[in-house]
Design a protein around this motif. Sequence first.
Motif, PDB file in Angstrom:
ATOM      1  N   UNK A 118       0.810  -1.211   0.000  1.00 25.23           N
ATOM      2  CA  UNK A 118       0.000   0.000   0.000  1.00 25.23           C
ATOM      3  C   UNK A 118       0.846   1.265   0.000  1.00 25.23           C
ATOM      4  N   UNK A 119       2.156   1.141   0.204  1.00 21.53           N
ATOM      5  CA  UNK A 119       3.034   2.293   0.102  1.00 21.53           C
ATOM      6  C   UNK A 119       3.641   2.787   1.395  1.00 21.53           C
ATOM      7  N   UNK A 120       3.386   2.095   2.511  1.00 19.52           N
ATOM      8  CA  UNK A 120       3.952   2.513   3.793  1.00 19.52           C
ATOM      9  C   UNK A 120       5.358   1.944   3.956  1.00 19.52           C
ATOM     10  N   UNK A 121       6.184   2.618   4.748  1.00 17.81           N
ATOM     11  CA  UNK A 121       7.555   2.145   4.910  1.00 17.81           C
ATOM     12  C   UNK A 121       7.970   1.886   6.348  1.00 17.81           C
ATOM     13  N   UNK A 122       7.083   2.115   7.286  1.00 13.07           N
ATOM     14  CA  UNK A 122       7.439   1.896   8.687  1.00 13.07           C
ATOM     15  C   UNK A 122       6.210   1.463   9.473  1.00 13.07           C
TER      16      UNK A 122
END
Length: 539
Positions: A118-122
Amino acid sequence: MQEIFSEIARGFSILKWRYLAIFKFRQLAKRLRIWYWLSSALISLLIVSLHPQMLLPADAAVTIQTPLSTQGARIVDAKGSPVLLRGVNWFGLESSIYVPHGLWVRDYKEMLSQIKTLGYNVIRMPYSIEAIRATAVGGTGSINYYLAGNSELKGKTPLEILDALVQEAGKQGLMILLDSHSLDSTKLPELWYDSKYTEADWINTWTMLADRYKNQANVIGADLKNEPHGVATWGTGDQATDWRLAAERAGNAILSVNPNWLILVEGTDGNVVGQKLPRYDWWGGNLEGVKNYPVRLNVSHKLVYSPHEYGQGVHDQPWFYEANFPQNLLDRWEIGFNYIATQGIAPIWIGEFGGRLVDISSKEGIWQQQLVNYIKQKNLSFTYWSWNPNSGDTGGILTDDWTTINTDKQKLLSTLLTGGDAISTTNTQPPATPPSTPAKAQLAVTSQIQSYTQNFCTDIVIANNGNASTKDWKLTFVMNQATLTNAWGGNFISNNGKYQVTPDSWAKVIAPGQSVKLGYCANKKGTQYKPSQLSVSAS
């Protein structure tokens, strides 16, 4: 605020749960808040003599290299490139079951893959000292061990399960921020200690975790204490209540063991020496004291301040009714916390914000729209509350089946995620198209498979390499010898092994140079399970 502690309906065949208890503190309502794509071939761990480094994919053109540090108001990676942390809170390890919620329904590896896709990194991962010390998972049925990935968790302690999640997150290119959310599973204390757990218990837990994960390069920092409030003060000099002094003691203890971590310090809800705002009722939200009483750490360039901010759905505040709402929010945010970034004192990472409504007519929806725009304009990092659907007053990015995405929320948050993680100052946009070229969307599709023993997940990226936005698009592919178990980011329709995917409403429009991410997980039925003949068309 109101604290919600969830116990799970027992039995692996049961996919529903219920809340067992709702705890209220003071006049506020708050709950105990309780990365796509690249396989391990693109993730490189570089262990050096003094500290580990990790290459984390952000998008096709940008790579984050840990450890992270700060430069003025920016968080930067090991190369000095600006980094924006854009993530979610996945709670549960602080609750009475001692593990992140939803594992009674979902494979934890699939869950991590969906977050990344979905595009999250943390991920901000809340925990309690009670859970970290526990020798077994709380209750029966908290984890469905019959799911392929979850079977690896059987017999592990909560801390060992956290180890597994951290390691898998690293493989999938996700960073982890640890959050000391509570002391036990029953309440959120005002201070960093109470009658059962001492300050030494709190600090010793932190130094143990700092040592345990010092070679796990995707663990990037410590959120020292969730939401100091009540009798907590800032700048008073009282060793028993001054949160600023306690944050220094804990932060310096952590950095003496692991000097690579970021140290996140939240605010209080008041009791700040020199406070300008007449009222600031969000626990952890007021950081006015930093100007005259900054947190002092022995290791420089590691300090980040992290306020929490909520809307009417969590508590009905008077500023929602002022005549200049929602413009009045901008002054409150600047006075309450963002002056720290404006003046270049330190970065701001909004550790929690969220709500059920994201429309443009309700008070909560207007507040949430305004804050997302503010985060985008100010280039702030954030972790959204929450990934979980079972947060009583905010709901989550997931809906109640723990698989389907709340499209309205994701559409709003995607304005912060579009085009990757926005972590590089390098211009990655395609060259401008000559004016004589007709405007046209040109879509390209790429996929990456993460394979496990019995199942696999496929992360798909659709990029627009043209010079016009799409109005809609359609993806087709063939997949044999596999059965779809769940999917996200689009509507998947199967007909004898031929699949057609149409986008969720928030993903229909792909601007030039931008991309959308979707994916699915499936059970293997043979060796020829991989998708083929992927094709995408725009309209």
